[in-house]
Design a protein around this motif. Structure first.
Motif, PDB file in Angstrom:
ATOM      1  N   ASN A  62      23.643 -19.371 -81.755  1.00  0.00           N
ATOM      2  CA  ASN A  62      24.468 -20.217 -80.907  1.00  0.00           C
ATOM      3  C   ASN A  62      24.489 -19.573 -79.525  1.00  0.00           C
ATOM      4  O   ASN A  62      25.257 -18.645 -79.278  1.00  0.00           O
ATOM      5  CB  ASN A  62      25.886 -20.340 -81.477  1.00  0.00           C
ATOM      6  N   LEU A  63      23.648 -20.074 -78.641  1.00  0.00           N
ATOM      7  CA  LEU A  63      23.452 -19.433 -77.330  1.00  0.00           C
ATOM      8  C   LEU A  63      24.667 -19.508 -76.418  1.00  0.00           C
ATOM      9  O   LEU A  63      24.672 -18.892 -75.353  1.00  0.00           O
ATOM     10  CB  LEU A  63      22.228 -20.034 -76.639  1.00  0.00           C
ATOM     11  N   SER A  64      25.700 -20.229 -76.825  1.00  0.00           N
ATOM     12  CA  SER A  64      26.931 -20.247 -76.028  1.00  0.00           C
ATOM     13  C   SER A  64      27.976 -19.332 -76.645  1.00  0.00           C
ATOM     14  O   SER A  64      29.134 -19.347 -76.254  1.00  0.00           O
ATOM     15  CB  SER A  64      27.476 -21.673 -75.910  1.00  0.00           C
ATOM     16  N   GLN A  65      27.572 -18.519 -77.612  1.00  0.00           N
ATOM     17  CA  GLN A  65      28.502 -17.640 -78.318  1.00  0.00           C
ATOM     18  C   GLN A  65      28.041 -16.195 -78.204  1.00  0.00           C
ATOM     19  O   GLN A  65      26.853 -15.907 -78.300  1.00  0.00           O
ATOM     20  CB  GLN A  65      28.560 -18.056 -79.789  1.00  0.00           C
ATOM     21  N   SER A  66      29.008 -15.311 -78.005  1.00  0.00           N
ATOM     22  CA  SER A  66      28.711 -13.888 -77.974  1.00  0.00           C
ATOM     23  C   SER A  66      29.794 -13.149 -78.743  1.00  0.00           C
ATOM     24  O   SER A  66      30.572 -13.752 -79.473  1.00  0.00           O
ATOM     25  CB  SER A  66      28.609 -13.388 -76.532  1.00  0.00           C
TER      26      SER A  66
END
Length: 174
Positions: A62-66
């Motif tokens: 999920n590239l919007s999650q870190s």
């Protein structure tokens, strides 16, 4: 009798060779610094693309999650690249990047041109990580700001121990 004792002593010494204490697991900082050295060694011209700005490493799923792992990995990698001669611009001081408290600095593609111009940056540090059963795999790369060409990259894996799990907690994993 003495020969038998010597034989037994020799066998016990051989048995102990297999029972060596386990080597300490690699530290995140050590792995990141080694990856930065590898990145610069594979492209000595990398530092020509200074100054660089750094984005938070994100989950590959999920590239919007870190997570804390993504944020600290990016910070350590930027520091390690600075030690290798890369000029690194700090961008957290203003509203120049999309910053969400629990995520970190995520570069939105529509803002890249504005950000690089505003900070006179020639490159961007980006990265992803993926959680496996026994390891977390991290991939870092420096890309040219103008055309997103990869200038340098490095990958490493971090043992999934309690420390690493705690760094991942905020992402919905552990």
């Amino acid at each position: 009798m003495s020969i038998a004792l010597l034989f037994l002593a020799g066998c016990s010494a051989l048995g102990n060779a297999n029972n060596r204490p386990a080597e300490p697991e690699p530290d995140l900082s050590e792995l990141v610094h080694a990856a930065a050295e590898q990145m610069v060694a594979s492209n000595p011209e990398l530092t020509r693309y200074s100054p660089m700005i750094a984005a938070t490493f994100v989950s590959i799923d999920n590239l919007s999650q870190s997570s804390t792992l993504g944020r600290i990995s990016s910070e350590i990698m930027a520091s390690a690249l600075a030690r290798q001669g890369m000029q690194v611009r700090e961008v957290k001081m203003r509203d120049s990047m999309f910053i969400e408290e629990s995520v970190g600095e995520l570069i939105l593609s529509r803002q890249v041109q504005r950000l690089t111009a505003q900070h006179n940056a020639r490159s961007i540090l980006m990265g992803t990580y993926a959680q496996g059963q026994d390891y977390v795999y991290v991939s870092a790369r420096v890309v040219r700001a103008g055309d997103a060409m990869v200038l340098g990259s490095a990958d490493f894996r971090l043992p999934l121990n309690n420390n690493t799990r705690s760094l991942l907690e905020g992402q919905g994993g552990w």
